[in-house]
Design an enzyme around this catalytic site. Structure first.
Site, PDB file in Angstrom:
ATOM      1  N   HIS A  15      -5.969  -9.433  -1.315  1.00 49.93           N
ATOM      2  CA  HIS A  15      -6.006  -9.691   0.129  1.00 49.93           C
ATOM      3  C   HIS A  15      -7.152 -10.633   0.459  1.00 49.93           C
ATOM      4  O   HIS A  15      -8.197 -10.613  -0.197  1.00 49.93           O
ATOM      5  CB  HIS A  15      -6.212  -8.377   0.895  1.00 49.93           C
ATOM      6  CG  HIS A  15      -5.142  -7.356   0.676  1.00 49.93           C
ATOM      7  ND1 HIS A  15      -5.174  -6.466  -0.376  1.00 49.93           N
ATOM      8  CD2 HIS A  15      -4.005  -7.090   1.366  1.00 49.93           C
ATOM      9  CE1 HIS A  15      -4.096  -5.690  -0.324  1.00 49.93           C
ATOM     10  NE2 HIS A  15      -3.365  -6.047   0.716  1.00 49.93           N
TER      11      HIS A  15
ATOM     12  N   HIS B  97      -6.811   4.413   7.020  1.00 49.18           N
ATOM     13  CA  HIS B  97      -6.165   3.975   5.771  1.00 49.18           C
ATOM     14  C   HIS B  97      -5.482   5.138   5.044  1.00 49.18           C
ATOM     15  O   HIS B  97      -4.432   4.944   4.418  1.00 49.18           O
ATOM     16  CB  HIS B  97      -7.227   3.319   4.872  1.00 49.18           C
ATOM     17  CG  HIS B  97      -6.671   2.689   3.626  1.00 49.18           C
ATOM     18  ND1 HIS B  97      -5.685   1.722   3.647  1.00 49.18           N
ATOM     19  CD2 HIS B  97      -6.957   2.894   2.306  1.00 49.18           C
ATOM     20  CE1 HIS B  97      -5.385   1.370   2.400  1.00 49.18           C
ATOM     21  NE2 HIS B  97      -6.141   2.058   1.574  1.00 49.18           N
TER      22      HIS B  97
ATOM     23  N   MET C 229      -1.957  -6.939   7.089  1.00 48.77           N
ATOM     24  CA  MET C 229      -3.016  -7.793   6.548  1.00 48.77           C
ATOM     25  C   MET C 229      -2.610  -8.540   5.282  1.00 48.77           C
ATOM     26  O   MET C 229      -3.468  -8.919   4.485  1.00 48.77           O
ATOM     27  CB  MET C 229      -4.258  -6.940   6.263  1.00 48.77           C
ATOM     28  CG  MET C 229      -4.758  -6.164   7.465  1.00 48.77           C
ATOM     29  SD  MET C 229      -6.134  -5.103   7.029  1.00 48.77           S
ATOM     30  CE  MET C 229      -6.220  -4.034   8.489  1.00 48.77           C
ATOM     31  N   SER C 230      -1.320  -8.724   5.069  1.00 55.60           N
ATOM     32  CA  SER C 230      -0.881  -9.385   3.819  1.00 55.60           C
ATOM     33  C   SER C 230       0.391 -10.181   4.068  1.00 55.60           C
ATOM     34  O   SER C 230       0.674 -10.578   5.195  1.00 55.60           O
ATOM     35  CB  SER C 230      -0.618  -8.312   2.751  1.00 55.60           C
ATOM     36  OG  SER C 230       0.491  -7.512   3.118  1.00 55.60           O
TER      37      SER C 230
ATOM     38  N   SER D  80       0.823  -1.220   0.000  1.00 58.69           N
ATOM     39  CA  SER D  80       0.000   0.000   0.000  1.00 58.69           C
ATOM     40  C   SER D  80       0.851   1.262   0.000  1.00 58.69           C
ATOM     41  O   SER D  80       1.742   1.415   0.841  1.00 58.69           O
ATOM     42  CB  SER D  80      -0.883   0.052   1.243  1.00 58.69           C
ATOM     43  OG  SER D  80      -1.735  -1.036   1.283  1.00 58.69           O
TER      44      SER D  80
ATOM     45  N   ALA E  49       2.645  -2.310   3.978  1.00 58.43           N
ATOM     46  CA  ALA E  49       2.466  -1.291   5.004  1.00 58.43           C
ATOM     47  C   ALA E  49       2.079  -2.029   6.275  1.00 58.43           C
ATOM     48  O   ALA E  49       1.307  -2.988   6.221  1.00 58.43           O
ATOM     49  CB  ALA E  49       1.353  -0.337   4.599  1.00 58.43           C
TER      50      ALA E  49
ATOM     51  N   TYR F 207      -9.025 -10.325   2.980  1.00 56.93           N
ATOM     52  CA  TYR F 207     -10.172  -9.549   3.490  1.00 56.93           C
ATOM     53  C   TYR F 207     -11.068  -9.021   2.372  1.00 56.93           C
ATOM     54  O   TYR F 207     -12.203  -8.619   2.622  1.00 56.93           O
ATOM     55  CB  TYR F 207      -9.716  -8.401   4.402  1.00 56.93           C
ATOM     56  CG  TYR F 207      -8.887  -7.323   3.758  1.00 56.93           C
ATOM     57  CD1 TYR F 207      -9.436  -6.416   2.863  1.00 56.93           C
ATOM     58  CD2 TYR F 207      -7.539  -7.198   4.050  1.00 56.93           C
ATOM     59  CE1 TYR F 207      -8.666  -5.427   2.258  1.00 56.93           C
ATOM     60  CE2 TYR F 207      -6.755  -6.220   3.462  1.00 56.93           C
ATOM     61  CZ  TYR F 207      -7.326  -5.340   2.567  1.00 56.93           C
ATOM     62  OH  TYR F 207      -6.567  -4.379   1.970  1.00 56.93           O
ATOM     63  N   GLU F 208     -10.559  -9.006   1.136  1.00 59.44           N
ATOM     64  CA  GLU F 208     -11.403  -8.574   0.014  1.00 59.44           C
ATOM     65  C   GLU F 208     -12.428  -9.654  -0.350  1.00 59.44           C
ATOM     66  O   GLU F 208     -13.301  -9.415  -1.180  1.00 59.44           O
ATOM     67  CB  GLU F 208     -10.541  -8.283  -1.221  1.00 59.44           C
ATOM     68  CG  GLU F 208      -9.626  -7.080  -1.058  1.00 59.44           C
ATOM     69  CD  GLU F 208      -8.703  -6.920  -2.255  1.00 59.44           C
ATOM     70  OE1 GLU F 208      -9.119  -6.310  -3.246  1.00 59.44           O
ATOM     71  OE2 GLU F 208      -7.565  -7.425  -2.193  1.00 59.44           O
TER      72      GLU F 208
ATOM     73  N   ASN G 197       2.220   3.584  10.577  1.00 62.45           N
ATOM     74  CA  ASN G 197       1.502   4.153  11.739  1.00 62.45           C
ATOM     75  C   ASN G 197       1.863   3.298  12.940  1.00 62.45           C
ATOM     76  O   ASN G 197       2.344   2.175  12.780  1.00 62.45           O
ATOM     77  CB  ASN G 197      -0.010   4.063  11.491  1.00 62.45           C
ATOM     78  CG  ASN G 197      -0.459   2.635  11.237  1.00 62.45           C
ATOM     79  OD1 ASN G 197      -0.257   2.089  10.138  1.00 62.45           O
ATOM     80  ND2 ASN G 197      -1.025   2.005  12.234  1.00 62.45           N
TER      81      ASN G 197
ATOM     82  N   HIS H 229      -4.062   0.382  -4.877  1.00 67.34           N
ATOM     83  CA  HIS H 229      -3.522  -0.825  -5.505  1.00 67.34           C
ATOM     84  C   HIS H 229      -3.917  -0.805  -6.977  1.00 67.34           C
ATOM     85  O   HIS H 229      -5.072  -1.024  -7.324  1.00 67.34           O
ATOM     86  CB  HIS H 229      -4.085  -2.083  -4.837  1.00 67.34           C
ATOM     87  CG  HIS H 229      -3.549  -2.318  -3.463  1.00 67.34           C
ATOM     88  ND1 HIS H 229      -2.504  -3.171  -3.201  1.00 67.34           N
ATOM     89  CD2 HIS H 229      -3.902  -1.792  -2.276  1.00 67.34           C
ATOM     90  CE1 HIS H 229      -2.233  -3.160  -1.911  1.00 67.34           C
ATOM     91  NE2 HIS H 229      -3.076  -2.329  -1.321  1.00 67.34           N
TER      92      HIS H 229
HETATM   93  N1  HPA Z   1      -2.803  -2.792  11.332  1.00 66.99           N
HETATM   94  C1  HPA Z   1      -2.964  -3.697  10.338  1.00 66.99           C
HETATM   95  N2  HPA Z   1      -2.560  -3.472   9.107  1.00 66.99           N
HETATM   96  C2  HPA Z   1      -1.934  -2.315   8.844  1.00 66.99           C
HETATM   97  C3  HPA Z   1      -1.735  -1.329   9.836  1.00 66.99           C
HETATM   98  C4  HPA Z   1      -2.196  -1.596  11.157  1.00 66.99           C
HETATM   99  O1  HPA Z   1      -2.050  -0.778  12.092  1.00 66.99           O
HETATM  100  N3  HPA Z   1      -1.082  -0.290   9.243  1.00 66.99           N
HETATM  101  C5  HPA Z   1      -0.900  -0.646   7.943  1.00 66.99           C
HETATM  102  N4  HPA Z   1      -1.421  -1.860   7.701  1.00 66.99           N
END
Ligand code: HPA
Length: 280
Positions: A83, A247, A211-212, A30, A113, A85-86, A235, A61
């Site tokens: 992903h 996001h 998440m990947s 990302s 990310a 989750y999609e 973050n 993406h």
């Molecule tokens: N949590 C999960 N996935 C992420 C995060 C997070 O804080 N930041 C970027 N992808």
């Protein structure tokens, strides 16, 4: 249902026809897009032109594969990824990795990310993934084993190749780029974690959460590829600071570190040795 060899070969053939073979592949996470501009003589194919590929649904993406040359290597860049989750099955999420294997890719660089769980980390830093924790309980190799790629029970002792990690650390130092090291915990998403979940991840030994990457790592190792993983800490994970996670912030921080990231990637690719670590 596992994706059939017939479908994998059809997808690989479609990419090969347009882009040719590749030795190294990079999956861009990302906010990290644009690295394809480093390729000499790029040839690209959209995910929607590859038979059997799902469509990426996440903002940030782009959804294409581009092959070109960086120094003396044929490099395939995957801009955008799928992903779980999609709603995509893990077979679909990892289909591009199988396709890369069929195109000749032996070295895979996965980027993403991630939220910083380790409180020594800061947003904007890069983290070399030393190992992963699969918190989802799901595995992309579930189902009939595809014996042509690898064994039923692949070893994950060195999921992230020690030799490639050495190269990455040395290259980062050479360019004055801070490269932290840590364990990546795979969380299913799409909701971000709760502060209690992040405390749990920290207790379990996770340094970053995302998440990947883990399903792709598992399938790449099953194929005998050597894998390098690098996270952008976009973050601090939920509850570390007193601010919510969103996001837009993730994408913005990804974009901010993009230049450093691209310098590091090119330098790593330039210094990859030809030798493949122990096959699985
Ligand atoms: N949590 C999960 N996935 C992420 C995060 C997070 O804080 N930041 C970027 N992808």
């Amino acid at each position: 249902m596992a994706v059939s060899m017939k479908k994998l070969h059809a997808a690989a053939e479609a990419v090969r026809r347009v882009c040719g073979p590749a030795d190294v592949a990079v999956v861009l996470g990302s906010g990290l897009g644009g690295y394809e501009e480093a390729l000499i003589g790029p040839r690209e194919i959209g995910f929607d032109e590859i038979p059997g590929f799902p469509k990426s649904t996440v903002a940030g993406h782009a959804g294409k594969m581009i092959v070109g040359t960086i120094r003396d290597k044929r490099v395939l860049i995957m801009s955008g990824r799928f992903h779980h989750y999609e709603g995509h099955s893990l077979d679909k999420v990892t289909m591009p990795i199988r396709v890369m294997a069929l195109l000749g890719v032996r070295t895979l660089i996965l980027t993403n990310a991630a939220g910083g769980v380790n409180t020594d980390f800061h947003p904007g830093e890069l983290m070399l993934i030393t190992d992963y924790i699969n918190l989802t309980g799901r595995n992309p190799l579930r189902g009939p084993n595809l014996d042509v790629f690898g064994p039923r029970f692949p070893d994950m002792t060195r999921a992230y190749d020690p030799q490639l990690r050495e190269v990455a650390l040395e290259r980062a130092q050479r360019h004055g780029i801070t490269l932290r090291q840590g364990v990546y915990a795979w969380w299913n998403g799409p909701s971000y974690e709760t502060p209690a979940e992040i405390r749990m991840v920290r207790t379990l030994g996770g340094d970053a959460v995302g998440m990947s990457t883990v399903p792709e790592t598992i399938v790449a190792r099953h194929c005998g590829m050597r894998v390098l993983g690098i996270s952008t800490i976009t973050n601090m994970a939920a509850g570390v600071l007193d601010t919510p996670v969103n996001h837009e912030e993730v994408l913005a921080m990804g974009a901010k570190v993009r230049d450093d990231f691209h310098v590091l990637l090119s330098s790593i690719i330039d210094h990859l040795s030809e030798e493949v670590s122990e096959p699985i």
